[in-house]
Design an enzyme around this catalytic site. Structure first.
Site, PDB file in Angstrom:
ATOM      1  N   HIS A 211      -3.465  10.630   0.653  1.00  0.00           N
ATOM      2  CA  HIS A 211      -3.911   9.804   1.781  1.00  0.00           C
ATOM      3  C   HIS A 211      -4.839  10.717   2.571  1.00  0.00           C
ATOM      4  CE1 HIS A 211       0.015   7.317   1.319  1.00  0.00           C
ATOM      5  NE2 HIS A 211      -0.873   7.011   0.429  1.00  0.00           N
TER       6      HIS A 211
ATOM      7  N   ASP B  11      -4.964   8.917  -8.091  1.00  0.00           N
ATOM      8  CA  ASP B  11      -3.958   7.965  -7.582  1.00  0.00           C
ATOM      9  C   ASP B  11      -4.146   6.629  -8.296  1.00  0.00           C
ATOM     10  OD1 ASP B  11      -2.134   6.528  -6.113  1.00  0.00           O
ATOM     11  OD2 ASP B  11      -3.233   6.643  -4.210  1.00  0.00           O
TER      12      ASP B  11
ATOM     13  N   HIS C 157       1.205  -4.193   2.445  1.00  0.00           N
ATOM     14  CA  HIS C 157       0.475  -2.953   2.731  1.00  0.00           C
ATOM     15  C   HIS C 157      -1.032  -3.203   2.705  1.00  0.00           C
ATOM     16  CE1 HIS C 157      -0.535  -2.344  -1.569  1.00  0.00           C
ATOM     17  NE2 HIS C 157       0.722  -2.647  -1.856  1.00  0.00           N
TER      18      HIS C 157
ATOM     19  N   HIS D  61       7.863   2.483  -2.129  1.00  0.00           N
ATOM     20  CA  HIS D  61       7.879   3.924  -2.402  1.00  0.00           C
ATOM     21  C   HIS D  61       9.124   4.321  -3.185  1.00  0.00           C
ATOM     22  CE1 HIS D  61       4.824   4.823   1.042  1.00  0.00           C
ATOM     23  NE2 HIS D  61       4.247   4.388  -0.049  1.00  0.00           N
TER      24      HIS D  61
ATOM     25  N   TYR E 121       4.669  -8.507  -4.365  1.00  0.00           N
ATOM     26  CA  TYR E 121       6.033  -7.990  -4.489  1.00  0.00           C
ATOM     27  C   TYR E 121       7.033  -9.080  -4.138  1.00  0.00           C
ATOM     28  CZ  TYR E 121       3.014  -3.950  -4.024  1.00  0.00           C
ATOM     29  OH  TYR E 121       1.999  -3.042  -4.187  1.00  0.00           O
TER      30      TYR E 121
ATOM     31  N   GLU F  24      -4.090  -0.229  -9.208  1.00  0.00           N
ATOM     32  CA  GLU F  24      -4.785   0.694  -8.299  1.00  0.00           C
ATOM     33  C   GLU F  24      -5.783   1.557  -9.041  1.00  0.00           C
ATOM     34  OE1 GLU F  24      -2.210   3.662  -6.483  1.00  0.00           O
ATOM     35  OE2 GLU F  24      -3.699   4.048  -4.910  1.00  0.00           O
TER      36      GLU F  24
ATOM     37  N   HIS G  13      -6.932   3.516   0.781  1.00  0.00           N
ATOM     38  CA  HIS G  13      -6.988   4.665   1.693  1.00  0.00           C
ATOM     39  C   HIS G  13      -7.997   5.649   1.131  1.00  0.00           C
ATOM     40  CE1 HIS G  13      -4.519   6.681  -1.385  1.00  0.00           C
ATOM     41  NE2 HIS G  13      -3.825   5.565  -1.431  1.00  0.00           N
TER      42      HIS G  13
ATOM     43  N   ARG H  96       1.387  -3.994  -8.950  1.00  0.00           N
ATOM     44  CA  ARG H  96       0.256  -3.401  -8.214  1.00  0.00           C
ATOM     45  C   ARG H  96      -0.710  -2.849  -9.246  1.00  0.00           C
ATOM     46  NH1 ARG H  96       2.853  -0.539  -4.952  1.00  0.00           N
ATOM     47  NH2 ARG H  96       2.857   1.573  -5.801  1.00  0.00           N
TER      48      ARG H  96
ATOM     49  N   ASP I 144       3.140   4.295 -10.404  1.00  0.00           N
ATOM     50  CA  ASP I 144       2.133   4.782  -9.451  1.00  0.00           C
ATOM     51  C   ASP I 144       2.233   6.291  -9.483  1.00  0.00           C
ATOM     52  OD1 ASP I 144       0.570   5.535  -7.301  1.00  0.00           O
ATOM     53  OD2 ASP I 144       1.378   4.030  -5.927  1.00  0.00           O
TER      54      ASP I 144
ATOM     55  N   ASP J  54      17.941  29.974  -0.749  1.00  0.00           N
ATOM     56  CA  ASP J  54      16.888  30.995  -0.791  1.00  0.00           C
ATOM     57  C   ASP J  54      15.804  30.691  -1.818  1.00  0.00           C
ATOM     58  OD1 ASP J  54      18.336  31.379  -3.022  1.00  0.00           O
ATOM     59  OD2 ASP J  54      18.677  33.533  -2.739  1.00  0.00           O
TER      60      ASP J  54
ATOM     61  N   GLU K  64      -5.985  -1.039  -4.130  1.00  0.00           N
ATOM     62  CA  GLU K  64      -4.648  -1.183  -4.706  1.00  0.00           C
ATOM     63  C   GLU K  64      -3.865  -2.394  -4.201  1.00  0.00           C
ATOM     64  OE1 GLU K  64      -1.796   1.820  -3.242  1.00  0.00           O
ATOM     65  OE2 GLU K  64      -3.534   2.902  -2.440  1.00  0.00           O
TER      66      GLU K  64
HETATM   67  N1  GLY Z   1       0.789   6.586  -4.244  1.00  0.00           N
HETATM   68  C1  GLY Z   1       0.551   6.420  -2.904  1.00  0.00           C
HETATM   69  C2  GLY Z   1      -0.417   5.371  -2.661  1.00  0.00           C
HETATM   70  O1  GLY Z   1      -0.830   4.688  -3.582  1.00  0.00           O
HETATM   71  O2  GLY Z   1      -0.856   5.181  -1.567  1.00  0.00           O
HETATM   72 MN    MN Z   2      -0.798   5.087  -5.649  1.00  0.00          MN
HETATM   73 MN    MN Z   3      -2.911   4.847  -3.216  1.00  0.00          MN
END
Ligand code: GLY
Ligand code: MN
Ligand code: MN
Length: 444
Positions: free
Chosen positions: A360, A270, A349, A242, A388, A410, A353, A408, A259, A37, A384
Protein backbone atom coordinates in the site's frame (compact mmCIF):
# COMPACT_ATOMS: atom_id res chain seq x y z
CA UNK A 1 20.76 -1.81 -5.27
CA UNK A 2 20.31 1.00 -7.75
CA UNK A 3 23.25 2.81 -9.32
CA UNK A 4 24.69 5.37 -6.86
CA UNK A 5 23.96 8.16 -9.37
CA UNK A 6 20.24 7.28 -9.25
CA UNK A 7 20.21 7.35 -5.45
CA UNK A 8 22.04 10.68 -5.50
CA UNK A 9 19.48 12.11 -7.91
CA UNK A 10 16.67 11.09 -5.55
CA UNK A 11 18.42 12.83 -2.64
CA UNK A 12 18.93 15.94 -4.75
CA UNK A 13 15.25 15.95 -5.71
CA UNK A 14 14.28 15.63 -2.07
CA UNK A 15 16.64 18.40 -0.94
CA UNK A 16 15.35 20.66 -3.66
CA UNK A 17 11.81 20.07 -2.41
CA UNK A 18 12.90 20.70 1.19
CA UNK A 19 14.57 24.00 0.33
CA UNK A 20 17.41 25.83 2.07
CA UNK A 21 16.91 26.64 5.72
CA UNK A 22 15.45 23.25 6.48
CA UNK A 23 16.69 20.05 8.06
CA UNK A 24 15.09 16.65 7.52
CA UNK A 25 15.48 13.37 9.39
CA UNK A 26 14.61 9.92 8.01
CA UNK A 27 14.89 6.86 10.21
CA UNK A 28 15.74 3.26 9.30
CA UNK A 29 13.22 0.76 10.67
CA UNK A 30 14.08 -0.84 14.04
CA UNK A 31 14.67 -4.57 14.36
CA UNK A 32 11.58 -6.39 15.60
CA UNK A 33 11.46 -9.26 18.07
CA UNK A 34 9.44 -12.20 16.83
CA UNK A 35 9.57 -14.07 20.13
CA UNK A 36 11.93 -14.01 23.08
CA UNK A 37 15.41 -13.64 21.56
CA UNK A 38 14.69 -14.24 17.91
CA UNK A 39 13.87 -11.46 15.48
CA UNK A 40 11.87 -11.19 12.31
CA UNK A 41 14.07 -11.01 9.24
CA UNK A 42 15.08 -7.36 9.01
CA UNK A 43 13.25 -5.21 6.49
CA UNK A 44 14.72 -1.71 6.05
CA UNK A 45 12.35 1.22 5.96
CA UNK A 46 11.27 2.02 2.42
CA UNK A 47 12.24 5.68 2.78
CA UNK A 48 15.83 4.90 3.74
CA UNK A 49 16.07 2.29 1.00
CA UNK A 50 14.77 4.80 -1.52
CA UNK A 51 17.25 7.47 -0.45
CA UNK A 52 20.39 5.41 0.24
CA UNK A 53 19.92 1.75 -0.75
CA UNK A 54 21.33 0.93 2.71
CA UNK A 55 19.94 -2.35 4.05
CA UNK A 56 21.35 -2.54 7.58
CA UNK A 57 19.39 -1.78 10.73
CA UNK A 58 20.35 1.14 12.96
CA UNK A 59 20.53 3.93 10.42
CA UNK A 60 19.39 7.55 10.46
CA UNK A 61 19.66 9.95 7.54
CA UNK A 62 19.80 13.73 7.99
CA UNK A 63 19.64 16.25 5.16
CA UNK A 64 20.57 19.91 5.37
CA UNK A 65 20.09 21.29 1.85
CA UNK A 66 21.74 24.63 2.66
CA UNK A 67 24.59 23.38 4.85
CA UNK A 68 27.44 25.85 4.62
CA UNK A 69 30.15 23.28 5.29
CA UNK A 70 28.94 20.95 2.57
CA UNK A 71 27.46 18.48 5.04
CA UNK A 72 24.18 18.18 3.23
CA UNK A 73 23.85 14.41 3.65
CA UNK A 74 24.71 13.06 7.09
CA UNK A 75 24.39 9.39 7.86
CA UNK A 76 24.39 7.47 11.14
CA UNK A 77 25.19 3.75 10.97
CA UNK A 78 26.16 0.97 13.36
CA UNK A 79 29.88 0.92 14.13
CA UNK A 80 32.07 -2.04 13.21
CA UNK A 81 32.11 -4.67 15.97
CA UNK A 82 34.08 -7.87 15.61
CA UNK A 83 32.02 -9.92 18.03
CA UNK A 84 28.63 -8.78 16.75
CA UNK A 85 29.72 -9.22 13.14
CA UNK A 86 30.86 -12.80 13.88
CA UNK A 87 27.48 -13.57 15.43
CA UNK A 88 25.09 -11.51 13.35
CA UNK A 89 26.73 -10.52 10.09
CA UNK A 90 28.73 -7.84 8.38
CA UNK A 91 28.43 -4.16 9.11
CA UNK A 92 29.50 -1.50 6.67
CA UNK A 93 30.63 0.85 9.44
CA UNK A 94 31.03 4.64 9.32
CA UNK A 95 34.40 4.66 7.57
CA UNK A 96 33.29 2.62 4.59
CA UNK A 97 29.75 4.04 4.51
CA UNK A 98 30.94 7.49 3.51
CA UNK A 99 32.41 6.23 0.26
CA UNK A 100 29.93 3.42 -0.38
CA UNK A 101 26.80 5.50 0.18
CA UNK A 102 28.03 8.90 -0.91
CA UNK A 103 27.42 10.64 2.42
CA UNK A 104 29.13 13.93 3.26
CA UNK A 105 29.72 12.78 6.83
CA UNK A 106 29.01 9.56 8.71
CA UNK A 107 28.78 9.00 12.47
CA UNK A 108 28.28 5.86 14.54
CA UNK A 109 24.62 5.65 15.55
CA UNK A 110 25.63 5.95 19.22
CA UNK A 111 26.52 9.60 18.53
CA UNK A 112 23.04 10.47 17.32
CA UNK A 113 21.93 12.27 20.50
CA UNK A 114 25.13 14.31 20.59
CA UNK A 115 25.00 15.30 16.92
CA UNK A 116 21.30 15.99 16.44
CA UNK A 117 21.20 19.41 18.16
CA UNK A 118 24.16 20.56 16.05
CA UNK A 119 22.47 19.36 12.87
CA UNK A 120 19.37 21.37 13.68
CA UNK A 121 21.13 24.68 14.23
CA UNK A 122 20.82 27.00 11.23
CA UNK A 123 17.49 25.53 10.10
CA UNK A 124 14.13 27.15 10.75
CA UNK A 125 12.01 24.07 10.03
CA UNK A 126 12.36 20.36 10.61
CA UNK A 127 10.98 17.67 8.32
CA UNK A 128 10.28 14.59 10.40
CA UNK A 129 7.62 11.91 10.62
CA UNK A 130 6.37 11.82 14.20
CA UNK A 131 4.92 8.65 15.68
CA UNK A 132 6.27 6.25 13.08
CA UNK A 133 9.15 5.03 15.24
CA UNK A 134 8.23 6.34 18.71
CA UNK A 135 11.61 5.47 20.28
CA UNK A 136 13.21 7.84 17.84
CA UNK A 137 10.68 10.61 18.50
CA UNK A 138 12.08 11.17 21.99
CA UNK A 139 15.62 11.53 20.66
CA UNK A 140 14.60 13.89 17.88
CA UNK A 141 12.51 16.07 20.20
CA UNK A 142 15.30 16.20 22.77
CA UNK A 143 17.71 17.18 20.02
CA UNK A 144 15.33 19.89 18.92
CA UNK A 145 14.97 21.16 22.47
CA UNK A 146 18.73 21.20 22.95
CA UNK A 147 19.21 23.09 19.69
CA UNK A 148 17.00 25.90 20.97
CA UNK A 149 19.72 26.84 23.47
CA UNK A 150 21.62 28.26 20.52
CA UNK A 151 18.92 30.87 20.01
CA UNK A 152 20.61 32.88 22.76
CA UNK A 153 23.52 33.28 20.38
CA UNK A 154 21.34 34.49 17.54
CA UNK A 155 21.15 31.17 15.70
CA UNK A 156 18.10 29.86 13.89
CA UNK A 157 16.69 26.59 15.14
CA UNK A 158 13.56 24.82 13.84
CA UNK A 159 10.32 26.44 15.01
CA UNK A 160 8.13 24.06 13.00
CA UNK A 161 7.99 20.31 12.50
CA UNK A 162 6.59 19.40 9.08
CA UNK A 163 5.46 15.91 8.11
CA UNK A 164 8.36 14.58 6.07
CA UNK A 165 6.00 12.27 4.20
CA UNK A 166 4.53 15.30 2.47
CA UNK A 167 7.73 15.57 0.42
CA UNK A 168 9.16 12.11 0.01
CA UNK A 169 5.88 10.30 -0.58
CA UNK A 170 5.24 12.43 -3.63
CA UNK A 171 8.66 11.60 -5.07
CA UNK A 172 8.17 7.90 -4.41
CA UNK A 173 4.75 7.95 -6.09
CA UNK A 174 6.28 8.50 -9.53
CA UNK A 175 8.38 5.53 -10.56
CA UNK A 176 11.54 6.00 -12.62
CA UNK A 177 12.39 3.72 -15.57
CA UNK A 178 14.87 1.86 -13.35
CA UNK A 179 12.24 1.25 -10.67
CA UNK A 180 9.78 0.10 -13.30
CA UNK A 181 12.23 -2.53 -14.51
CA UNK A 182 12.33 -3.92 -10.96
CA UNK A 183 8.56 -3.66 -10.62
CA UNK A 184 8.05 -5.55 -13.89
CA UNK A 185 10.19 -8.32 -12.47
CA UNK A 186 8.27 -8.36 -9.16
CA UNK A 187 5.03 -8.48 -11.16
CA UNK A 188 6.24 -11.23 -13.45
CA UNK A 189 7.52 -13.43 -10.60
CA UNK A 190 4.21 -12.89 -8.82
CA UNK A 191 2.26 -13.87 -11.93
CA UNK A 192 4.34 -17.00 -12.42
CA UNK A 193 3.73 -18.06 -8.83
CA UNK A 194 -0.03 -17.60 -9.25
CA UNK A 195 0.02 -19.69 -12.42
CA UNK A 196 1.98 -22.39 -10.62
CA UNK A 197 -0.46 -22.39 -7.67
CA UNK A 198 -3.38 -22.81 -10.10
CA UNK A 199 -1.57 -25.63 -11.83
CA UNK A 200 -1.02 -27.73 -8.69
CA UNK A 201 -4.40 -27.05 -7.05
CA UNK A 202 -6.85 -29.91 -6.56
CA UNK A 203 -9.54 -30.93 -4.09
CA UNK A 204 -8.25 -32.22 -0.75
CA UNK A 205 -5.21 -29.98 -0.75
CA UNK A 206 -4.63 -27.61 2.17
CA UNK A 207 -4.70 -23.86 1.71
CA UNK A 208 -1.23 -23.67 3.27
CA UNK A 209 0.17 -25.95 0.60
CA UNK A 210 -0.62 -23.35 -2.03
CA UNK A 211 0.75 -20.63 0.26
CA UNK A 212 3.97 -22.66 0.62
CA UNK A 213 4.33 -23.17 -3.11
CA UNK A 214 3.97 -19.45 -3.72
CA UNK A 215 6.54 -18.62 -1.03
CA UNK A 216 8.90 -21.18 -2.58
CA UNK A 217 8.45 -19.71 -6.06
CA UNK A 218 9.21 -16.23 -4.76
CA UNK A 219 12.26 -17.13 -2.73
CA UNK A 220 13.81 -19.53 -5.22
CA UNK A 221 13.65 -16.72 -7.78
CA UNK A 222 15.53 -14.31 -5.55
CA UNK A 223 12.72 -12.42 -3.86
CA UNK A 224 13.47 -11.01 -0.45
CA UNK A 225 10.09 -11.96 1.02
CA UNK A 226 6.40 -11.98 0.36
CA UNK A 227 5.30 -8.36 0.04
CA UNK A 228 2.50 -9.12 2.56
CA UNK A 229 1.06 -12.23 4.16
CA UNK A 230 -0.45 -14.39 1.42
CA UNK A 231 -4.20 -14.89 1.46
CA UNK A 232 -5.29 -18.37 0.35
CA UNK A 233 -9.00 -18.74 1.05
CA UNK A 234 -11.13 -21.64 -0.16
CA UNK A 235 -14.94 -21.37 -0.27
CA UNK A 236 -16.32 -18.96 2.32
CA UNK A 237 -12.84 -18.07 3.58
CA UNK A 238 -12.47 -16.00 0.42
CA UNK A 239 -15.15 -13.65 1.77
CA UNK A 240 -12.88 -12.74 4.71
CA UNK A 241 -10.93 -9.92 3.14
CA UNK A 242 -7.65 -10.37 5.00
CA UNK A 243 -7.87 -14.13 5.65
CA UNK A 244 -4.30 -15.31 6.33
CA UNK A 245 -4.84 -18.40 8.48
CA UNK A 246 -4.65 -20.59 5.37
CA UNK A 247 -5.36 -23.78 7.36
CA UNK A 248 -8.44 -25.28 5.73
CA UNK A 249 -8.86 -28.03 3.18
CA UNK A 250 -9.76 -27.01 -0.39
CA UNK A 251 -13.01 -28.69 -1.30
CA UNK A 252 -14.29 -30.06 -4.56
CA UNK A 253 -16.77 -27.57 -5.99
CA UNK A 254 -15.33 -24.54 -4.16
CA UNK A 255 -13.45 -21.60 -5.52
CA UNK A 256 -10.17 -20.55 -3.96
CA UNK A 257 -9.01 -16.94 -3.79
CA UNK A 258 -5.27 -16.28 -3.69
CA UNK A 259 -3.97 -12.77 -3.00
CA UNK A 260 -0.19 -12.93 -2.94
CA UNK A 261 2.68 -10.72 -4.03
CA UNK A 262 6.43 -11.06 -4.33
CA UNK A 263 8.81 -8.54 -2.85
CA UNK A 264 11.62 -8.30 -5.38
CA UNK A 265 14.50 -5.99 -4.54
CA UNK A 266 12.08 -4.50 -2.02
CA UNK A 267 9.41 -3.66 -4.62
CA UNK A 268 6.00 -5.29 -4.27
CA UNK A 269 3.85 -7.25 -6.65
CA UNK A 270 0.18 -7.65 -5.70
CA UNK A 271 -2.02 -10.08 -7.60
CA UNK A 272 -5.32 -11.74 -6.77
CA UNK A 273 -6.74 -14.62 -8.72
CA UNK A 274 -9.80 -16.75 -7.94
CA UNK A 275 -10.27 -20.16 -9.53
CA UNK A 276 -12.16 -23.44 -9.10
CA UNK A 277 -10.34 -25.99 -6.96
CA UNK A 278 -11.44 -28.80 -9.30
CA UNK A 279 -10.61 -26.90 -12.47
CA UNK A 280 -14.17 -26.22 -13.67
CA UNK A 281 -16.35 -23.21 -12.75
CA UNK A 282 -19.95 -24.16 -11.97
CA UNK A 283 -22.41 -22.12 -14.08
CA UNK A 284 -23.24 -20.01 -11.03
CA UNK A 285 -19.59 -19.43 -10.08
CA UNK A 286 -18.85 -18.57 -13.66
CA UNK A 287 -21.62 -15.95 -13.71
CA UNK A 288 -20.30 -14.17 -10.63
CA UNK A 289 -16.72 -14.52 -11.82
CA UNK A 290 -17.58 -12.91 -15.15
CA UNK A 291 -19.13 -9.94 -13.36
CA UNK A 292 -15.96 -9.36 -11.32
CA UNK A 293 -13.67 -9.92 -14.30
CA UNK A 294 -15.67 -7.53 -16.46
CA UNK A 295 -15.59 -4.93 -13.69
CA UNK A 296 -11.83 -5.34 -13.48
CA UNK A 297 -11.27 -5.11 -17.24
CA UNK A 298 -13.52 -2.05 -17.50
CA UNK A 299 -11.81 -0.36 -14.55
CA UNK A 300 -8.37 -1.01 -16.06
CA UNK A 301 -9.49 0.74 -19.25
CA UNK A 302 -10.09 3.87 -17.15
CA UNK A 303 -6.41 3.87 -16.13
CA UNK A 304 -4.97 6.59 -18.31
CA UNK A 305 -3.44 10.02 -17.82
CA UNK A 306 -6.00 12.71 -17.09
CA UNK A 307 -8.55 10.40 -15.52
CA UNK A 308 -8.96 10.48 -11.75
CA UNK A 309 -8.02 7.78 -9.25
CA UNK A 310 -11.67 7.57 -8.16
CA UNK A 311 -12.87 7.14 -11.75
CA UNK A 312 -11.36 3.65 -11.62
CA UNK A 313 -13.36 2.79 -8.52
CA UNK A 314 -16.52 4.36 -9.89
CA UNK A 315 -16.26 2.30 -13.05
CA UNK A 316 -15.79 -0.92 -11.07
CA UNK A 317 -18.74 -0.07 -8.84
CA UNK A 318 -20.98 0.54 -11.86
CA UNK A 319 -20.13 -2.76 -13.56
CA UNK A 320 -20.40 -4.68 -10.27
CA UNK A 321 -23.77 -3.11 -9.52
CA UNK A 322 -25.07 -3.91 -13.01
CA UNK A 323 -23.82 -7.45 -12.44
CA UNK A 324 -25.51 -7.75 -9.05
CA UNK A 325 -28.76 -6.71 -10.72
CA UNK A 326 -28.35 -9.24 -13.52
CA UNK A 327 -27.55 -11.95 -10.96
CA UNK A 328 -30.78 -11.06 -9.14
CA UNK A 329 -28.99 -10.04 -5.94
CA UNK A 330 -29.99 -6.37 -6.21
CA UNK A 331 -33.18 -4.95 -7.65
CA UNK A 332 -33.87 -1.47 -8.97
CA UNK A 333 -32.25 1.19 -11.07
CA UNK A 334 -28.48 0.94 -11.28
CA UNK A 335 -28.02 4.68 -10.74
CA UNK A 336 -30.15 4.65 -7.61
CA UNK A 337 -28.44 1.52 -6.28
CA UNK A 338 -25.06 3.19 -6.77
CA UNK A 339 -26.33 6.39 -5.17
CA UNK A 340 -27.55 4.40 -2.15
CA UNK A 341 -24.33 2.31 -2.05
CA UNK A 342 -26.32 -0.93 -2.18
CA UNK A 343 -23.22 -2.68 -3.53
CA UNK A 344 -21.42 -2.18 -0.20
CA UNK A 345 -22.90 -5.35 1.30
CA UNK A 346 -20.97 -7.31 -1.33
CA UNK A 347 -18.14 -4.95 -2.24
CA UNK A 348 -16.84 -3.18 0.84
CA UNK A 349 -13.36 -2.06 -0.17
CA UNK A 350 -11.89 0.40 -2.63
CA UNK A 351 -10.77 -0.71 -6.08
CA UNK A 352 -7.07 -0.10 -5.65
CA UNK A 353 -4.08 1.59 -4.09
CA UNK A 354 -0.64 2.85 -5.08
CA UNK A 355 2.03 0.17 -5.39
CA UNK A 356 5.80 0.40 -5.03
CA UNK A 357 8.30 -0.21 -2.25
CA UNK A 358 5.26 -0.76 -0.04
CA UNK A 359 2.30 -2.82 -1.08
CA UNK A 360 0.00 0.00 0.00
CA UNK A 361 2.45 2.53 -1.28
CA UNK A 362 2.79 6.17 -0.39
CA UNK A 363 1.37 9.18 -2.19
CA UNK A 364 -1.71 11.33 -1.82
CA UNK A 365 -5.03 10.21 -3.29
CA UNK A 366 -6.39 13.74 -3.54
CA UNK A 367 -5.37 16.98 -5.20
CA UNK A 368 -4.90 20.17 -3.19
CA UNK A 369 -8.49 21.15 -3.97
CA UNK A 370 -9.64 17.79 -2.47
CA UNK A 371 -10.69 16.38 -5.82
CA UNK A 372 -9.55 12.85 -6.60
CA UNK A 373 -5.95 12.56 -7.78
CA UNK A 374 -5.35 12.91 -11.50
CA UNK A 375 -3.54 9.89 -12.92
CA UNK A 376 -0.16 10.65 -14.49
CA UNK A 377 2.53 8.59 -16.22
CA UNK A 378 4.81 6.78 -13.77
CA UNK A 379 2.14 6.07 -11.18
CA UNK A 380 1.49 2.40 -10.43
CA UNK A 381 -1.80 1.32 -8.91
CA UNK A 382 -3.67 -1.91 -8.34
CA UNK A 383 -7.12 -2.57 -9.77
CA UNK A 384 -8.90 -5.12 -7.61
CA UNK A 385 -12.67 -5.32 -7.63
CA UNK A 386 -14.41 -8.23 -5.95
CA UNK A 387 -17.72 -9.62 -4.77
CA UNK A 388 -18.05 -11.28 -1.39
CA UNK A 389 -20.93 -13.35 -0.04
CA UNK A 390 -19.89 -14.02 3.55
CA UNK A 391 -21.04 -17.38 4.97
CA UNK A 392 -22.47 -15.79 8.14
CA UNK A 393 -23.04 -12.13 7.41
CA UNK A 394 -24.59 -12.24 3.96
CA UNK A 395 -28.22 -12.19 5.05
CA UNK A 396 -30.16 -11.09 1.96
CA UNK A 397 -32.40 -13.84 0.63
CA UNK A 398 -31.56 -12.81 -2.91
CA UNK A 399 -27.88 -13.46 -2.23
CA UNK A 400 -28.49 -16.98 -0.89
CA UNK A 401 -27.43 -18.85 -4.03
CA UNK A 402 -23.98 -17.27 -3.77
CA UNK A 403 -23.34 -17.45 -0.01
CA UNK A 404 -19.90 -18.87 0.76
CA UNK A 405 -18.32 -17.34 -2.34
CA UNK A 406 -15.65 -14.67 -2.51
CA UNK A 407 -14.13 -13.51 -5.77
CA UNK A 408 -11.50 -10.87 -6.42
CA UNK A 409 -9.35 -10.22 -9.47
CA UNK A 410 -6.35 -7.93 -9.07
CA UNK A 411 -3.68 -6.61 -11.40
CA UNK A 412 -0.88 -4.05 -11.15
CA UNK A 413 -1.24 -1.19 -13.60
CA UNK A 414 1.36 1.36 -14.68
CA UNK A 415 0.05 4.64 -16.06
CA UNK A 416 1.93 5.42 -19.29
CA UNK A 417 1.94 8.44 -21.62
CA UNK A 418 -0.67 6.84 -23.85
CA UNK A 419 -2.70 4.80 -21.37
CA UNK A 420 -1.58 1.92 -19.22
CA UNK A 421 0.63 -1.15 -19.04
CA UNK A 422 -0.66 -4.18 -17.16
CA UNK A 423 2.45 -5.34 -15.30
CA UNK A 424 0.79 -8.59 -14.21
CA UNK A 425 -0.73 -9.69 -17.53
CA UNK A 426 1.00 -13.09 -17.32
CA UNK A 427 -1.30 -14.38 -14.57
CA UNK A 428 -4.21 -16.29 -16.19
CA UNK A 429 -7.61 -14.71 -15.58
CA UNK A 430 -10.16 -15.58 -18.29
CA UNK A 431 -12.39 -18.54 -17.48
CA UNK A 432 -10.89 -20.46 -20.40
CA UNK A 433 -7.26 -19.73 -19.47
CA UNK A 434 -7.84 -20.63 -15.83
CA UNK A 435 -9.65 -23.88 -16.62
CA UNK A 436 -6.82 -24.85 -18.95
CA UNK A 437 -4.22 -24.46 -16.17
CA UNK A 438 -5.80 -25.80 -12.96
CA UNK A 439 -4.73 -29.33 -12.02
CA UNK A 440 -2.12 -29.74 -14.75
CA UNK A 441 0.96 -30.07 -12.49
CA UNK A 442 1.96 -31.93 -9.34
CA UNK A 443 2.93 -30.24 -6.08
CA UNK A 444 6.74 -30.61 -5.86
N1 GLY B 1 -2.99 -7.71 -0.65
C1 GLY B 1 -3.36 -6.48 -0.16
C2 GLY B 1 -4.16 -5.75 -1.12
O1 GLY B 1 -4.52 -6.27 -2.16
O2 GLY B 1 -4.46 -4.60 -0.93
MN1 MN C 1 -3.73 -7.97 -3.12
MN1 MN D 1 -3.92 -4.77 -3.52
Amino acid sequence: MFDPAILKRRRENLMEAMGEGSVGIWVGAPELIRSRDSNFRYRPSSDVLYLTGFEEPGSVVVFRPGDEDGHRFTLFVRPRNEEREIWEGRRLGPERAKEALGADQVFPIEELEEQLPKLMVGADRLYYQLNRYPDMDAKVLQGLQASHRQRRFGKDTPATIIESASLLDELRLFKSPEELEVMRKAASLTAQAHRRAMAVARPGMKEYQLEALIAYQFRVNGCTEVAYQSIVGGGGNAAVLHYIENQDTLRDGDLVLIDAGAEYQYYAGDITRTFPVNGKFSPQQRDVYQVVLEAELAAIEVCKPGNRFNDVHDKAVRVLTEGLVSLGVLKGSVDELIEGEAFKSYYMHKTGHWLGLDVHDVGRYFEDDKSSRTLKPGMVLTVEPGLYFHPEFSKDDAAKPFVGTGIRVEDDILITESGYENLTHEAPKTVEDIEAVVGTEELP
